[in-house]
Design a protein around this motif. Sequence first.
Motif, PDB file in Angstrom:
ATOM      1  N   GLY A   5      45.313   9.627  -4.343  1.00  0.00           N
ATOM      2  CA  GLY A   5      44.202   9.242  -5.190  1.00  0.00           C
ATOM      3  C   GLY A   5      42.849   9.576  -4.609  1.00  0.00           C
ATOM      4  O   GLY A   5      41.827   9.079  -5.079  1.00  0.00           O
ATOM      5  N   SER A   6      42.818  10.417  -3.574  1.00  0.00           N
ATOM      6  CA  SER A   6      41.570  10.786  -2.916  1.00  0.00           C
ATOM      7  C   SER A   6      41.694  12.222  -2.427  1.00  0.00           C
ATOM      8  O   SER A   6      42.787  12.748  -2.249  1.00  0.00           O
ATOM      9  CB  SER A   6      41.289   9.848  -1.731  1.00  0.00           C
ATOM     10  OG  SER A   6      40.228  10.347  -0.943  1.00  0.00           O
ATOM     11  N   SER A   7      40.562  12.859  -2.192  1.00  0.00           N
ATOM     12  CA  SER A   7      40.564  14.223  -1.652  1.00  0.00           C
ATOM     13  C   SER A   7      40.464  14.222  -0.129  1.00  0.00           C
ATOM     14  O   SER A   7      40.392  15.282   0.488  1.00  0.00           O
ATOM     15  CB  SER A   7      39.381  15.013  -2.235  1.00  0.00           C
ATOM     16  OG  SER A   7      38.148  14.385  -1.903  1.00  0.00           O
ATOM     17  N   LYS A   8      40.502  13.041   0.479  1.00  0.00           N
ATOM     18  CA  LYS A   8      40.311  12.944   1.923  1.00  0.00           C
ATOM     19  C   LYS A   8      41.632  13.169   2.669  1.00  0.00           C
ATOM     20  O   LYS A   8      42.649  12.566   2.342  1.00  0.00           O
ATOM     21  CB  LYS A   8      39.732  11.574   2.285  1.00  0.00           C
ATOM     22  CG  LYS A   8      38.334  11.339   1.731  1.00  0.00           C
ATOM     23  CD  LYS A   8      37.805   9.970   2.117  1.00  0.00           C
ATOM     24  CE  LYS A   8      36.402   9.757   1.567  1.00  0.00           C
ATOM     25  NZ  LYS A   8      35.867   8.411   1.920  1.00  0.00           N
TER      26      LYS A   8
ATOM     27  N   CYS B 219      47.069  13.067   3.842  1.00  0.00           N
ATOM     28  CA  CYS B 219      46.083  12.912   2.771  1.00  0.00           C
ATOM     29  C   CYS B 219      46.296  11.574   2.065  1.00  0.00           C
ATOM     30  O   CYS B 219      47.436  11.164   1.817  1.00  0.00           O
ATOM     31  CB  CYS B 219      46.206  14.040   1.751  1.00  0.00           C
ATOM     32  SG  CYS B 219      45.919  15.688   2.439  1.00  0.00           S
ATOM     33  N   ALA B 220      45.193  10.911   1.744  1.00  0.00           N
ATOM     34  CA  ALA B 220      45.258   9.644   1.021  1.00  0.00           C
ATOM     35  C   ALA B 220      45.518   9.920  -0.455  1.00  0.00           C
ATOM     36  O   ALA B 220      44.835  10.746  -1.071  1.00  0.00           O
ATOM     37  CB  ALA B 220      43.960   8.868   1.196  1.00  0.00           C
TER      38      ALA B 220
ATOM     39  N   ASN C  19      43.474   3.996  -0.706  1.00  0.00           N
ATOM     40  CA  ASN C  19      42.826   5.303  -0.874  1.00  0.00           C
ATOM     41  C   ASN C  19      41.841   5.651   0.239  1.00  0.00           C
ATOM     42  O   ASN C  19      41.111   6.637   0.141  1.00  0.00           O
ATOM     43  CB  ASN C  19      42.086   5.391  -2.209  1.00  0.00           C
ATOM     44  CG  ASN C  19      43.005   5.151  -3.393  1.00  0.00           C
ATOM     45  OD1 ASN C  19      44.209   5.349  -3.289  1.00  0.00           O
ATOM     46  ND2 ASN C  19      42.440   4.714  -4.493  1.00  0.00           N
ATOM     47  N   ARG C  20      41.848   4.861   1.298  1.00  0.00           N
ATOM     48  CA  ARG C  20      40.955   5.156   2.427  1.00  0.00           C
ATOM     49  C   ARG C  20      41.805   5.539   3.639  1.00  0.00           C
ATOM     50  O   ARG C  20      42.820   4.916   3.930  1.00  0.00           O
ATOM     51  CB  ARG C  20      40.083   3.931   2.755  1.00  0.00           C
ATOM     52  CG  ARG C  20      39.158   3.514   1.630  1.00  0.00           C
ATOM     53  CD  ARG C  20      38.335   2.305   2.023  1.00  0.00           C
ATOM     54  NE  ARG C  20      37.459   2.591   3.155  1.00  0.00           N
ATOM     55  CZ  ARG C  20      36.651   1.685   3.713  1.00  0.00           C
ATOM     56  NH1 ARG C  20      36.642   0.437   3.252  1.00  0.00           N
ATOM     57  NH2 ARG C  20      35.879   2.012   4.724  1.00  0.00           N
TER      58      ARG C  20
END
Length: 211
Positions: A186-189, A183-184, A205-206
């Motif tokens: 600072g992101s929910s991805k 998981c990144a 964050n990508r």
Amino acid sequence: ADRSECRSRRLGVIDMLAISHRYLGLALGLLVVASQPVSAQQRIGEASSVKNSVVRVSLNATQPLQNGGSVFKDEIIRTGKASSTQLAFIDQTNLAVGPSSSVKLDRFVFDGSTANQAVRINLLKGAFRFATGRLDKRAYRIQTSSATIGVRGTVLDIRNIDCRAGRCTTHVTLVDNGAALVCANGSSKCVELDRPGQSVRIRRNRITKVL
């Protein structure tokens, strides 16, 4: 008057001795705490191999890490150029640390119920190979400046490159059977790796699946 004066002097001396003993006890207590050996810390494993310049950094000191030397919770292990080490933890987790790399050994709970078991490490920079040990698959978590990785019974190659202002680009590759959820920060991805050879890259964050 003379008797009263002598009595006052005796009481004053007694008070001074009591205060002196109190401060002496406090000083000795602080000295004992300050002089506690590293072995009083939580031992979590050892260096099964050391090549060239490798150090262990704690709150109080930086010391060379010797082949067969113990490693402890909350230490940072740092390798120099053309240097490396292999860390073997009590639960048989293995971490290979490549040249010019740093890792912080955050949290290790090997005993107790499955729900309380935990291995947490923070890969600060450099290249690593991580192989899970005997704990429950949910016990393992790897942190980098860009990613949080949950490991489920497998081997991972992890590289932190292009580090700037405390943030690195993280590459994660699944080496063996098992799975990893990446998981990144600072992101929910998140991306799941479930086949050997699959890779992801996390930057700013990508998260991108490479294979």
